[in-house]
Design a protein around this motif. Structure first.
Motif, PDB file in Angstrom:
ATOM      1  N   PHE A 327       0.838  -1.197   0.000  1.00  0.00           N
ATOM      2  CA  PHE A 327       0.000   0.000   0.000  1.00  0.00           C
ATOM      3  C   PHE A 327       0.875   1.249   0.000  1.00  0.00           C
ATOM      4  O   PHE A 327       1.910   1.302   0.673  1.00  0.00           O
ATOM      5  N   VAL A 328       0.442   2.246  -0.769  1.00  0.00           N
ATOM      6  CA  VAL A 328       1.102   3.553  -0.830  1.00  0.00           C
ATOM      7  C   VAL A 328       0.080   4.597  -0.397  1.00  0.00           C
ATOM      8  O   VAL A 328      -0.993   4.707  -1.000  1.00  0.00           O
ATOM      9  N   LEU A 329       0.395   5.366   0.644  1.00  0.00           N
ATOM     10  CA  LEU A 329      -0.569   6.299   1.225  1.00  0.00           C
ATOM     11  C   LEU A 329       0.000   7.708   1.269  1.00  0.00           C
ATOM     12  O   LEU A 329       1.149   7.932   1.666  1.00  0.00           O
ATOM     13  N   GLY A 330      -0.843   8.674   0.902  1.00  0.00           N
ATOM     14  CA  GLY A 330      -0.496  10.081   1.044  1.00  0.00           C
ATOM     15  C   GLY A 330       0.673  10.493   0.173  1.00  0.00           C
ATOM     16  O   GLY A 330       0.977   9.894  -0.856  1.00  0.00           O
ATOM     17  N   GLY A 331       1.347  11.577   0.603  1.00  0.00           N
ATOM     18  CA  GLY A 331       2.482  12.094  -0.138  1.00  0.00           C
ATOM     19  C   GLY A 331       2.158  13.390  -0.861  1.00  0.00           C
ATOM     20  O   GLY A 331       1.087  13.986  -0.679  1.00  0.00           O
ATOM     21  N   MET A 332       3.096  13.823  -1.698  1.00  0.00           N
ATOM     22  CA  MET A 332       2.948  15.067  -2.443  1.00  0.00           C
ATOM     23  C   MET A 332       3.086  14.796  -3.935  1.00  0.00           C
ATOM     24  O   MET A 332       3.821  13.897  -4.349  1.00  0.00           O
ATOM     25  N   ARG A 333       2.369  15.577  -4.726  1.00  0.00           N
ATOM     26  CA  ARG A 333       2.506  15.462  -6.181  1.00  0.00           C
ATOM     27  C   ARG A 333       3.904  15.911  -6.600  1.00  0.00           C
ATOM     28  O   ARG A 333       4.387  16.950  -6.131  1.00  0.00           O
ATOM     29  N   PRO A 334       4.578  15.172  -7.463  1.00  0.00           N
ATOM     30  CA  PRO A 334       5.916  15.591  -7.914  1.00  0.00           C
ATOM     31  C   PRO A 334       5.876  16.970  -8.557  1.00  0.00           C
ATOM     32  O   PRO A 334       5.014  17.262  -9.392  1.00  0.00           O
ATOM     33  N   GLY A 335       6.801  17.822  -8.152  1.00  0.00           N
ATOM     34  CA  GLY A 335       6.859  19.175  -8.681  1.00  0.00           C
ATOM     35  C   GLY A 335       5.858  20.119  -8.047  1.00  0.00           C
ATOM     36  O   GLY A 335       5.844  21.306  -8.361  1.00  0.00           O
ATOM     37  N   ARG A 336       5.008  19.603  -7.142  1.00  0.00           N
ATOM     38  CA  ARG A 336       4.023  20.454  -6.456  1.00  0.00           C
ATOM     39  C   ARG A 336       4.104  20.155  -4.965  1.00  0.00           C
ATOM     40  O   ARG A 336       3.238  19.493  -4.395  1.00  0.00           O
ATOM     41  N   GLU A 337       5.161  20.618  -4.345  1.00  0.00           N
ATOM     42  CA  GLU A 337       5.440  20.251  -2.970  1.00  0.00           C
ATOM     43  C   GLU A 337       4.388  20.748  -1.983  1.00  0.00           C
ATOM     44  O   GLU A 337       4.333  20.285  -0.853  1.00  0.00           O
ATOM     45  N   LYS A 338       3.553  21.677  -2.383  1.00  0.00           N
ATOM     46  CA  LYS A 338       2.513  22.177  -1.479  1.00  0.00           C
ATOM     47  C   LYS A 338       1.206  21.403  -1.648  1.00  0.00           C
ATOM     48  O   LYS A 338       0.273  21.605  -0.876  1.00  0.00           O
TER      49      LYS A 338
END
Length: 603
Positions: A327-338
């Motif tokens: 399972f992979v949960l959460g995180g940030m979109r690459p190139g969109r750290e906010k």
């Protein structure tokens, strides 16, 4: 006058439930009847509906109830009176007595009545009783009554214990039908010394079923494989030669049937590997997930494969393994750290595909996620809206794909370590500050431990650490909680701002002595920075950096005996210094699935 509310807490509810239990046999207070296979039982519809979803649905939608009539429904169930009395006892008291004689009826009834809590107790009983003699029956039982966690456990148990041929000697194996034998012997995960084990199993089953007329040719081509390790298998080839020559121990009617089938098929074409493989799953800064063979000793030791692209790319997610899935949960979109995400993706190694699951209740980066009994528990993580970490505690059932909120953490801390053992979640150490206040001599780090009891759903204080620490790693193995590494400030004015890497402590759950320092398990200097601890049923592994300025060279150490040792596959992409990894998990998957991933990369 100001109004003020007073409460006796749970005491009132317990007392009322006990009184209802003592009055359950008063016919004047019964307003319904349930017809059973060997009689009928008078019941209180309100109490029955409150403790059993099946009856709640039945009574809510009962024809006549919506019209204001008082007509009494008399449902008929395929349950005995004795079993239904046990169901009522559970509804009134929350307790049930389970044994080998009644487990089948109770599980069947709990499945019919949609009583998931009672069904879970039945699953726990079967998990505690599974052995070589009954594992095949438990698997069939679990499949019949839709118990996916029990199915996964039983299959793992069968695959692990098959190599000693003990399962083949049982009455359960001999009584399987042809379809279940093919399903069993064709599994990728079976642990065998060679295909001779499969050949032997076929002959044993055929000798025990001489009166049947199975399609032996189909069984041979489905179950047997030319080689389980992609190389010439002398034991298997010798066994085939002996079988064709009718030499002992193959002189039997079952062997004759297999020999005739082999003459028609001539050769076995399947070369899929058998058994399982434990690898290190790593997510890098480009949202790519690698499976690295750091524990293997064969020709692929230290090698890696790349999983198919995530459906929703992200960096800094949490990785966790449960039920045979990654399972992979959460995180940030690459190139969109906010831009934080709240989605969950599940990787199935048997199909080599990702699937989007029900999203988390909140978006965050790098949450703490632990797996226990078919559920994921998510807490912490950060976003731009919280000062420390998110205090929520959320439960995700991987089989029903549903979320449930649990009591949040009262004293949330940044850099706390989280582990689960013996039905309890441990929230360990950390700091109450996101950054040290300006002018502060020491960075405040705590030795506090808080425990969440999953069954009772309450938080309570736990034994304090011997050494206070923040940003440590924690895992549990065989009922023992290990807290590894982390840092605390050096409490000396001349060392202002400097941090000391802490050692390893263990909490033995069956001992009242609290935490014990383990000097031999001190984190090696090569992995003292950003230390991550990982565990499966056989291994405890740590991954970390030697220097905070070198974030692309990761070192691994395996806990064996009296200390940390270098694993066989240390020379890998982790140590190469070409990638930055943020998330890790130990992932056990069928060796054939890993074989196919390697084959796809070489095409």
């Amino acid at each position: 006058m100001n109004r003020q509310e007073f409460s006796t807490g749970k005491l009132h509810a317990t007392r009322v439930l006990n009184e209802l239990c003592s009055l359950r046999h008063f016919e004047a207070l019964c307003d319904g009847i349930v017809k059973l296979t060997d009689g009928s039982v008078k019941i209180s519809k309100a109490v029955l509906a409150s403790g059993c979803p099946y009856f709640r649905i039945l009574y809510e939608f009962e024809e006549g109830a919506q019209q204001g009539n008082n007509r009494t429904a008399e449902p008929t169930l395929d349950i005995t009176c004795a079993t239904f009395e046990l169901i009522l006892d559970f509804i009134y008291t929350g307790k049930v007595v389970i044994d080998n004689d009644n487990i089948e009826e109770i599980l069947k009834a709990s499945d019919l009545l949609l009583m998931t809590d009672l069904k879970e107790l039945c699953i726990q009983y079967l998990l505690s009783k599974i052995d070589v003699d009954n594992c095949l029956g438990v698997l069939q039982f679990a499949q019949q009554f839709s118990c996916p966690r029990l199915v996964h456990y039983a299959k793992d148990f069968i695959c692990e214990h098959f190599k000693h041929r003990q399962i083949v000697r049982t009455d359960e194996f001999r009584s399987l039908n042809e379809g279940r034998v093919k399903e069993l012997l064709s599994q990728d995960g079976l642990s065998v010394k060679s295909e001779v084990d499969i050949l032997t199993a076929l002959v044993v089953w055929l000798n025990a079923n001489l009166s049947s007329t199975p399609d032996v040719e189909s069984m041979v081509t489905t179950c047997l494989r030319e080689s389980s390790d992609l190389s010439y298998d002398p034991k298997f080839q010798r066994a085939l030669q002996d079988l064709r020559a009718s030499s002992p121990p193959w002189d039997s009617p079952g062997a004759d049937r297999v020999r005739d089938a082999l003459r028609k098929t001539r050769r076995i074409r399947s070369i899929r590997e058998r058994g399982t493989k434990t690898v290190l799953a790593c997510c890098d800064g480009q949202a790519v997930i690698y499976l690295v063979d750091v524990l293997g000793t064969g020709k692929h030791s230290g090698s890696h494969v790349v999983l198919p692209p995530l459906l929703v790319p992200r960096i800094r997610p949490a990785l966790v393994v449960e039920g045979g899935y990654l399972f992979v949960l959460g995180g940030m979109r690459p190139g969109r750290e906010k831009q934080m995400t709240n989605d969950i993706q599940r990787y199935d190694p048997t199909t080599n595909t990702w699937m989007l699951m029900s999203p988390m209740p909140y978006s965050c980066c790098s949450p703490h996620v632990i797996a226990h009994a078919g559920k994921l528990y998510v807490t912490g993580g950060f976003n731009d809206e919280v000062e420390l970490e998110i205090p929520n505690l959320e439960e995700f059932d991987i089989y029903t794909n549903k979320w449930r909120s649990l009591p949040p953490i009262h004293n949330v801390r940044r850099g706390a370590a989280v582990a689960v053992a013996d039905g309890k979640i441990y929230y360990i150490g950390g700091t109450p500050w996101r950054e040290p206040p300006v002018g502060s001599l020491y960075f405040k780090v705590l030795d506090a431990v808080e425990i969440f009891c999953i069954k009772e759903e309450i938080w309570m204080a736990g034994p304090q650490l011997k050494v206070r620490r923040s940003h440590a790693a924690a895992v549990s193995h065989n009922g023992t909680v290990f807290v590894v590494g982390g840092a605390r400030p050096i409490e000396c004015p001349s060392a202002q701002g400097q941090l000391k890497v802490t050692g390893t402590e263990a909490l033995f759950c069956d001992s009242p002595m609290g935490w014990t320092q383990l000097p031999n398990y001190t984190v090696p200097n090569e992995a003292k920075i950003h230390t991550t601890a990982l565990v499966d049923k056989d291994h405890i592994l740590i991954v970390g950096n030697a220097d905070p300025s070198d974030t692309q060279r990761f070192n691994c150490f395996l806990l064996e005996g009296s200390g940390w040792v270098v694993p066989p596959g240390i020379d890998s992409i982790l140590w190469a210094g070409t990638k930055t990894f943020y998330s890790f998990a130990l992932f056990t998957l069928p060796a054939a699935a890993l074989q196919e991933l390697r084959f796809e990369e070489t095409e």
